[in-house]
Motif scaffolding. Structure first.
Motif, PDB file in Angstrom:
ATOM      1  N   PHE A  56       0.809  -1.227   0.000  1.00 45.83           N
ATOM      2  CA  PHE A  56       0.000   0.000   0.000  1.00 45.83           C
ATOM      3  C   PHE A  56       0.838   1.272   0.000  1.00 45.83           C
ATOM      4  O   PHE A  56       0.300   2.361   0.161  1.00 45.83           O
ATOM      5  N   ALA A  57       2.153   1.123  -0.114  1.00 49.25           N
ATOM      6  CA  ALA A  57       2.996   2.320  -0.158  1.00 49.25           C
ATOM      7  C   ALA A  57       2.624   3.119  -1.397  1.00 49.25           C
ATOM      8  O   ALA A  57       2.572   2.572  -2.489  1.00 49.25           O
ATOM      9  N   PRO A  58       2.328   4.427  -1.253  1.00 47.45           N
ATOM     10  CA  PRO A  58       1.920   5.207  -2.420  1.00 47.45           C
ATOM     11  C   PRO A  58       3.036   5.270  -3.469  1.00 47.45           C
ATOM     12  O   PRO A  58       4.215   5.276  -3.113  1.00 47.45           O
ATOM     13  N   TYR A  85      12.953   2.485  -1.616  1.00 49.04           N
ATOM     14  CA  TYR A  85      11.514   2.681  -1.502  1.00 49.04           C
ATOM     15  C   TYR A  85      10.834   1.622  -2.364  1.00 49.04           C
ATOM     16  O   TYR A  85      11.328   1.285  -3.438  1.00 49.04           O
ATOM     17  N   PRO A  86       9.713   1.064  -1.925  1.00 49.30           N
ATOM     18  CA  PRO A  86       9.153  -0.066  -2.657  1.00 49.30           C
ATOM     19  C   PRO A  86       8.524   0.269  -4.014  1.00 49.30           C
ATOM     20  O   PRO A  86       8.580  -0.549  -4.918  1.00 49.30           O
ATOM     21  N   TYR A 116       3.607   6.184 -27.352  1.00 49.88           N
ATOM     22  CA  TYR A 116       3.025   6.783 -26.152  1.00 49.88           C
ATOM     23  C   TYR A 116       2.118   7.937 -26.567  1.00 49.88           C
ATOM     24  O   TYR A 116       2.527   8.806 -27.340  1.00 49.88           O
ATOM     25  N   VAL A 117       0.905   7.920 -26.086  1.00 42.84           N
ATOM     26  CA  VAL A 117       0.011   9.041 -26.350  1.00 42.84           C
ATOM     27  C   VAL A 117       0.078   9.962 -25.144  1.00 42.84           C
ATOM     28  O   VAL A 117      -0.244   9.547 -24.039  1.00 42.84           O
ATOM     29  N   ILE A 118       0.530  11.157 -25.379  1.00 40.51           N
ATOM     30  CA  ILE A 118       0.738  12.048 -24.237  1.00 40.51           C
ATOM     31  C   ILE A 118      -0.466  12.935 -24.004  1.00 40.51           C
ATOM     32  O   ILE A 118      -0.975  13.583 -24.917  1.00 40.51           O
ATOM     33  N   ASP A 119      -0.919  12.945 -22.782  1.00 40.35           N
ATOM     34  CA  ASP A 119      -2.007  13.841 -22.386  1.00 40.35           C
ATOM     35  C   ASP A 119      -1.361  15.122 -21.865  1.00 40.35           C
ATOM     36  O   ASP A 119      -0.807  15.133 -20.779  1.00 40.35           O
ATOM     37  N   LYS A 132      11.884   4.009 -22.845  1.00 41.61           N
ATOM     38  CA  LYS A 132      11.883   3.081 -21.716  1.00 41.61           C
ATOM     39  C   LYS A 132      12.863   1.962 -22.021  1.00 41.61           C
ATOM     40  O   LYS A 132      13.243   1.755 -23.170  1.00 41.61           O
ATOM     41  N   PHE A 138      15.166  -2.123 -15.204  1.00 41.96           N
ATOM     42  CA  PHE A 138      15.003  -0.668 -15.256  1.00 41.96           C
ATOM     43  C   PHE A 138      13.570  -0.297 -15.613  1.00 41.96           C
ATOM     44  O   PHE A 138      13.328   0.739 -16.201  1.00 41.96           O
ATOM     45  N   ASN A 139      12.605  -1.146 -15.290  1.00 36.11           N
ATOM     46  CA  ASN A 139      11.244  -0.852 -15.740  1.00 36.11           C
ATOM     47  C   ASN A 139      10.616   0.335 -15.028  1.00 36.11           C
ATOM     48  O   ASN A 139       9.527   0.750 -15.356  1.00 36.11           O
ATOM     49  N   ASN A 140      11.298   0.884 -14.019  1.00 38.22           N
ATOM     50  CA  ASN A 140      10.752   2.096 -13.405  1.00 38.22           C
ATOM     51  C   ASN A 140      11.478   3.355 -13.880  1.00 38.22           C
ATOM     52  O   ASN A 140      11.399   4.399 -13.267  1.00 38.22           O
ATOM     53  N   LYS A 163       3.101   8.798 -13.255  1.00 33.15           N
ATOM     54  CA  LYS A 163       2.034   7.890 -12.861  1.00 33.15           C
ATOM     55  C   LYS A 163       1.747   7.937 -11.369  1.00 33.15           C
ATOM     56  O   LYS A 163       0.716   7.464 -10.915  1.00 33.15           O
ATOM     57  N   GLU A 264      -1.882  15.655  -8.025  1.00 33.64           N
ATOM     58  CA  GLU A 264      -3.179  16.113  -8.492  1.00 33.64           C
ATOM     59  C   GLU A 264      -3.370  17.606  -8.225  1.00 33.64           C
ATOM     60  O   GLU A 264      -3.841  18.353  -9.081  1.00 33.64           O
TER      61      GLU A 264
ATOM     62  N   TYR B  54      17.229  -3.968  -1.749  1.00 33.26           N
ATOM     63  CA  TYR B  54      17.670  -2.579  -1.575  1.00 33.26           C
ATOM     64  C   TYR B  54      19.073  -2.572  -1.017  1.00 33.26           C
ATOM     65  O   TYR B  54      19.283  -2.986   0.124  1.00 33.26           O
ATOM     66  N   ASN B  88       7.186  -6.235  -6.218  1.00 33.19           N
ATOM     67  CA  ASN B  88       8.613  -6.444  -6.043  1.00 33.19           C
ATOM     68  C   ASN B  88       8.972  -7.901  -6.227  1.00 33.19           C
ATOM     69  O   ASN B  88       9.962  -8.246  -6.863  1.00 33.19           O
TER      70      ASN B  88
ATOM     71  N   LEU C 223      -0.752   1.304   7.910  1.00 35.33           N
ATOM     72  CA  LEU C 223       0.355   0.499   7.390  1.00 35.33           C
ATOM     73  C   LEU C 223       0.923  -0.403   8.482  1.00 35.33           C
ATOM     74  O   LEU C 223       1.205  -1.573   8.249  1.00 35.33           O
ATOM     75  N   ILE C 341      -7.615  12.920 -22.913  1.00 35.74           N
ATOM     76  CA  ILE C 341      -6.715  11.921 -23.499  1.00 35.74           C
ATOM     77  C   ILE C 341      -6.501  10.747 -22.551  1.00 35.74           C
ATOM     78  O   ILE C 341      -6.481   9.589 -22.961  1.00 35.74           O
ATOM     79  N   HIS C 379      -0.003   2.314 -27.871  1.00 35.83           N
ATOM     80  CA  HIS C 379       0.286   2.716 -26.496  1.00 35.83           C
ATOM     81  C   HIS C 379      -0.161   1.643 -25.498  1.00 35.83           C
ATOM     82  O   HIS C 379       0.594   1.233 -24.639  1.00 35.83           O
ATOM     83  N   ASN C 385       3.933   0.672 -20.742  1.00 40.28           N
ATOM     84  CA  ASN C 385       3.209   1.918 -20.455  1.00 40.28           C
ATOM     85  C   ASN C 385       2.154   1.716 -19.373  1.00 40.28           C
ATOM     86  O   ASN C 385       1.495   0.721 -19.327  1.00 40.28           O
TER      87      ASN C 385
END
Lengths: 473, 122, 385
Positions: A56-58, A85-86, A116-119, A132, A138-140, A163, A264, B54, B88, C223, C341, C379, C385
């Protein structure tokens, strides 16, 4: 008779102003002391495992604008990938670099352009491509390649692709503490009835520290005088100023080198403003206004731990242009949001923070120079009160070094970073020289900043790309 | 004697697991960060790698991916990590880890898993 | 006023005349006179003297605390290393209890007891099973819980918390008597720690305290609660009952737990939450409909869609990807034609995974959008993505 009268008025004004400024700083220092004490005690018992182990870590997005950073880009990204950080993503925004920053990153991390469609939620210069990695490890990591538009524009581009629920804006060339994300997100997770919209983190000077692969290995006092002065300056600003302002709910500036925001709300408030040199302060003020105007209760806490280490300018030229820019940034933000000035609608920010910035941050160097000019006129026209003058001078001097020594003490008690006696002694000596050698330079640069802003009308970054150095206070 | 490389930045875990595995009759190499881990692997052949996710300098994911993709190294890898979020775990497996244990862990279970991974290789 | 100060001046002078040595008189009178002629200057000089003394004091403090801190750090690291070493040997049965006691040097000193407790907690945090019990056992046998209980009585909030945490980890029973009174402590942090203890003390009904809770139950505490739930053998209750709580944080927590533990039996309670005034509660509600595949909630979601915030709208479209059916194509197509979008992308994703042919139909009806749709498909089909 009239002259005497005028003289009286002037003298009372200068004396009153000086005393008021000192009283404010004294008050802030006292507030800071109490906050610092609590947060240091809290740090002793803080326990992050429940966050680190949690699904649940944001999600946090780290946005790092890069311009002509080819030499260090790989090391810097690697250091970011090792953050503890997770769930986080890294977005490096290549802001139309003229060197091969992008190519180097593509090679090192096996990146490829993805569809990629950019908003474009926020306006920014055209994004040429999103890159990417082919590798899962390196997927993050995301790299945005865009046309040059300055730091604020690059951050906006990053926000369009981010994201996470929260984003951290950093300077790609500064060193982030591996534990920075968990420490910065904590205030958001602890919010109660007031929404936490942003949090700032402590920034310190990395000069002469031993750094390997983007990690801080050994902490040292800078060898050169100018960076050493900045160590004291940063201690004062972060440990005695910002901490108190955030406690009083009036923090206006979160350093561009490290700050975390609710994505946001940042987007709803309009994102970073590209037309200013002080985009970091401007965003905070605008987000505050956004919340106040909608009558939503909010909070901007501050984490005083040193979480970001940045290379301070060590040459007069670079330092001068940095300070000049800061001055212009402050003035620009204050003027853009002049509606806040003494406006009770904006609460503490309107009634205290904003006016304080106007009177004691913006005007201080100007009034200082006016005071000196006034005294010189009196001295030339005869009959100066020499004993009073010298006593005042001594008072100002001793007040400022007392203040600096306290800043050193605060840092020492809370974090104990400079462990050797020799380091502390050198810092204290620097504190004694600083008001004589360093302070006048700062005043000069601030005046130049005012001059450039109002007379030469240099308000935006203009065509000139951002300097390599971090904007910090 | 089977050689096991332990990469872990938490000293207490490192020492305790090492102590435990030495008692079980393995030879242990220790690394306190990802960089050191890869350096050791440059010149030493081990039978099993136990790694944290980590770590300073180079994190566990990169270690795994480096070994599997670049070095084409098939040494079994056991991940031992505090971050037990599903993503993870998944990512570690996709990169090529063979087993995953979440902190806090039981030493008995660790021993069993280590034994299994070592025999699987044969 | 003037009289008073004149009077004071006379007093000072006569005091000097009476008490000070003769050779000092003239100087003293001059001093008093000067002070009265330049009162402001004199005042500032006093302040400066004060500041200088202040600086000297800080420098002394710096010097003293630096030495002390360094020494303390060293002491701490030496002893914690030593205790770790000894306890490791004890854990692996290399030494027996008596020898362990001998080797745990100085364990009777208060500072060393603190070090020992922290080592025990650290061990306990990383290891589970047999070892876990061994740590609690040592803690109990050496009477260390008394030290922790003493800490919980401290007036300093952080000491109180530390005491609670040690008890929670190593000997929850020690906190049994007084834990309830702290559940609603005005200090949120103390309350959070007490709540953690409560969860461990009541493994059958870990979240009963939520019913009496007056405090906020922040995400941080949530948590911690979840962490304990996974770490210890605690039975997971059905969270449907907690959804009715007045406290929105408890609602959010319950929804998160319902999603995580896939508590499908809460269906009707979840659907009731959809018109909750709190945006995040609704958001989590949509997520749980998605994750639990509650097809009964689909029409409700579609009806809510026009009045939702952008964030929740996006979440509704995401949910339709999993619970959508043929009849929802028009709904999604409308979003592709009109939404932002981000919404369009998500609607495309949903349609693509429901039935890619639908997108072809869309291309045909509006040839101009063909290129756009192609981009969207590219996409959403790229896994990164």
């Amino acid at each position: 008779m009239l002259a005497d009268h005028l003289r009286n008025i002037f003298q009372t004004f200068f004396l009153g102003y000086a005393l008021a400024i000192f009283a404010c700083y004294l008050f802030l220092a006292m507030v800071s002391a109490s906050v610092l004490k609590r947060s240091t005690n809290l740090a002793k018992i803080s326990h992050y495992d429940p966050l680190i182990a949690s699904p649940f870590a944001p999600v946090i997005t780290v946005i790092a604008p890069a311009y002509n950073e080819a030499v260090t880009i790989i090391e810097n990204i690697k250091a970011l990938l090792a953050l503890y950080y997770p769930s986080f993503e890294i977005i490096v925004v290549n802001d139309g670099s003229k060197d091969n920053t992008l190519e180097k990153a593509i090679d090192a991390f096996e990146l490829e352009k993805v569809p990629y469609v950019i908003d474009y939620k926020l306006n920014c210069q055209e994004i040429r491509g999103i890159y990417k990695s082919r590798k899962k490890a390196f997927n993050n990591l995301t790299i945005i390649d865009k046309l040059n538009g300055g730091k604020a524009d690059a951050l906006n581009a990053g926000l369009n692709v981010a994201k996470g629920d929260y984003f951290i804006s950093i300077d790609v060339d500064s060193i982030i503490d591996p534990f920075a994300l968990q420490k910065l997100i904590k205030p958001f997770l602890e919010e109660t009835d007031r929404k936490v919209i942003a949090t700032g983190g402590g920034v310190r000077i990395a000069n002469s520290c031993r750094i390997e692969n983007g990690h801080l290995i050994e902490i040292n006092i800078p060898d050169k005088f100018l960076p050493r002065c900045q160590v004291i300056e940063y201690n004062r600003a972060f440990l005695m100023g910002r901490l108190a302002w955030s406690r009083l709910d009036g923090l206006l500036l979160i350093s561009g080198a490290l700050g975390i925001f609710d994505k946001e709300i940042a987007i709803a408030a309009g994102g970073y403003l590209t037309k200013t040199v002080g985009e970091d302060m401007e965003l905070v003020v605008r987000m505050r206004r956004y919340m106040a105007e909608r009558k939503i209760k909010y909070l901007i806490p501050y984490v005083s731990d040193p979480l970001c280490w940045t290379e301070a300018p060590s040459s007069l030229k670079v330092l001068g242009s940095q300070r000049n820019r800061w001055t212009r940034g402050n003035i620009d933000t204050l003027l853009r949001h002049r509606k806040v000035f003494f406006n009770p609608k904006y609460g503490f920010m309107g009634m205290v923070s904003h006016p304080f910035w106007v009177f004691f941050e913006w005007f201080a160097p100007i009034i200082e120079v006016l005071g000196i000019i006034y005294f010189m006129i009196i001295a030339i026209l005869g009959q100066p009160n020499w004993s009073f003058f010298f006593v005042m001078l001594a008072f100002v001097y001793f007040f400022s070094i007392t203040f600096s020594t306290y800043a050193i003490l605060f840092d020492h008690l809370a974090y104990h970073r400079y462990k050797k006696k020799r380091m502390i002694i050198r810092l204290i000596f620097t504190a004694w020289l600083e008001p004589i050698l360093y302070h006048p330079l700062n005043v000069y640069w601030a005046i130049r900043g005012n001059f450039d802003y109002f007379i030469l009308k240099k308000k935006a970054w203009g065509k000139m790309p951002r300097a390599g150095f971090a904007k910090t206070t | 004697m089977k050689k096991i490389l332990l990469a872990e930045d938490n000293k207490l875990i490192l020492e305790t697991v090492a102590h435990n595995l030495i008692r079980e009759g393995y030879e242990i190499l220790k690394a306190t960060d990802g960089k050191e881990c890869l350096e050791i692997l440059e010149h030493t052949k081990v039978d099993l790698i136990i790694t944290d996710l980590y770590m300073p300098f180079i994190n566990g994911y990169e270690v795994i991916s480096h070994l599997r993709d670049e070095k084409n190294d098939k040494t079994p890898i056991l991940v031992l990590s505090a971050g037990g979020a599903e993503d993870n775990v998944l990512k570690a497996f996709e990169l090529g880890a063979d087993d995953f244990m979440i902190k806090p862990f039981s030493l008995m279970e660790l021993n069993v898993r280590v034994r299994k991974l070592l025999t699987m290789k044969r | 006023m003037f009289h008073l100060s004149e009077h004071l001046k006379d007093l000072l002078i006569s005091f000097g005349n009476d008490n000070l040595p003769i050779f000092f008189h003239r100087f003293f009178i001059r001093l008093v006179e000067t002070c009265y002629n330049y009162p402001l200057v004199f005042l500032f000089i006093l302040v400066i003297i004060f500041l200088v003394i202040n600086i000297l004091l800080i420098i002394l403090t710096l010097y003293y605390t630096n030495t002390r801190k360094n020494r303390r750090d060293r002491y701490f690291s030496i002893y914690s290393n030593h205790y770790e070493e000894v306890l490791r040997k004890y854990l692996f049965n290399e030494i027996d209890w008596d020898l362990t006691l001998v080797k745990l040097k100085r364990y009777k000193r208060p500072l060393n007891r603190r070090i020992l407790i922290s080592v025990l907690v650290n061990f306990q945090e990383i290891l589970r099973g047999d070892v876990d019990n061994a740590m609690s056992d040592i803690y109990y046998r050496l009477g260390l819980y008394n030290d922790s209980i003493r800490l919980t009585r401290s007036s300093r909030f952080y000491k109180k918390i530390l005491g609670f945490r040690e008890l929670t980890n190593l000997y929850p029973k020690g906190a049994e008597e007084f834990i309830e009174q702290y559940i609603n402590s005005p200090d949120d942090l103390v309350a959070a720690e007490a709540q953690a203890s409560y969860i461990l003390l009541h493994p059958e009904n870990p979240f009963d305290f939520l019913k009496k809770l007056t405090g906020p139950f922040t995400r941080w505490t949530q948590l911690t609660a979840f962490y304990l739930l996974r770490k210890h053998p605690i039975s997971v209750p059905s969270f449907a009952g907690y959804l009715q709580s007045e406290n929105r944080n408890i609602k959010k927590f319950s929804l998160r737990m319902i999603i995580y533990f896939q508590q499908i039996e809460c269906e009707s309670e979840i659907l009731k939450m959809l018109d909750n005034p709190d945006e995040t509660v609704r958001f989590l509600c949509i997520q749980s409909i998605n994750s639990l595949r509650l097809f009964s909630g689909k029409e409700l979601l579609k009806n809510r869609y026009p009045s939702e915030t952008l964030k929740n709208q996006t979440e509704i479209v995401k949910a339709l990807r999993n619970i959508g059916e043929n009849e929802d194509y028009d709904f999604l197509e409308n979003i592709i034609k009109s939404g932002s979008i981000t919404l369009q992308t998500e609607a495309c994703r949903a349609l693509y995974y429901l039935n890619p042919e639908c997108l072809d139909r869309l291309k045909l009806t509006d040839p101009k959008s063909e290129l756009k749709i192609k981009q969207f498909i590219a996409h959403v089909t790229d896994q990164r993505n």
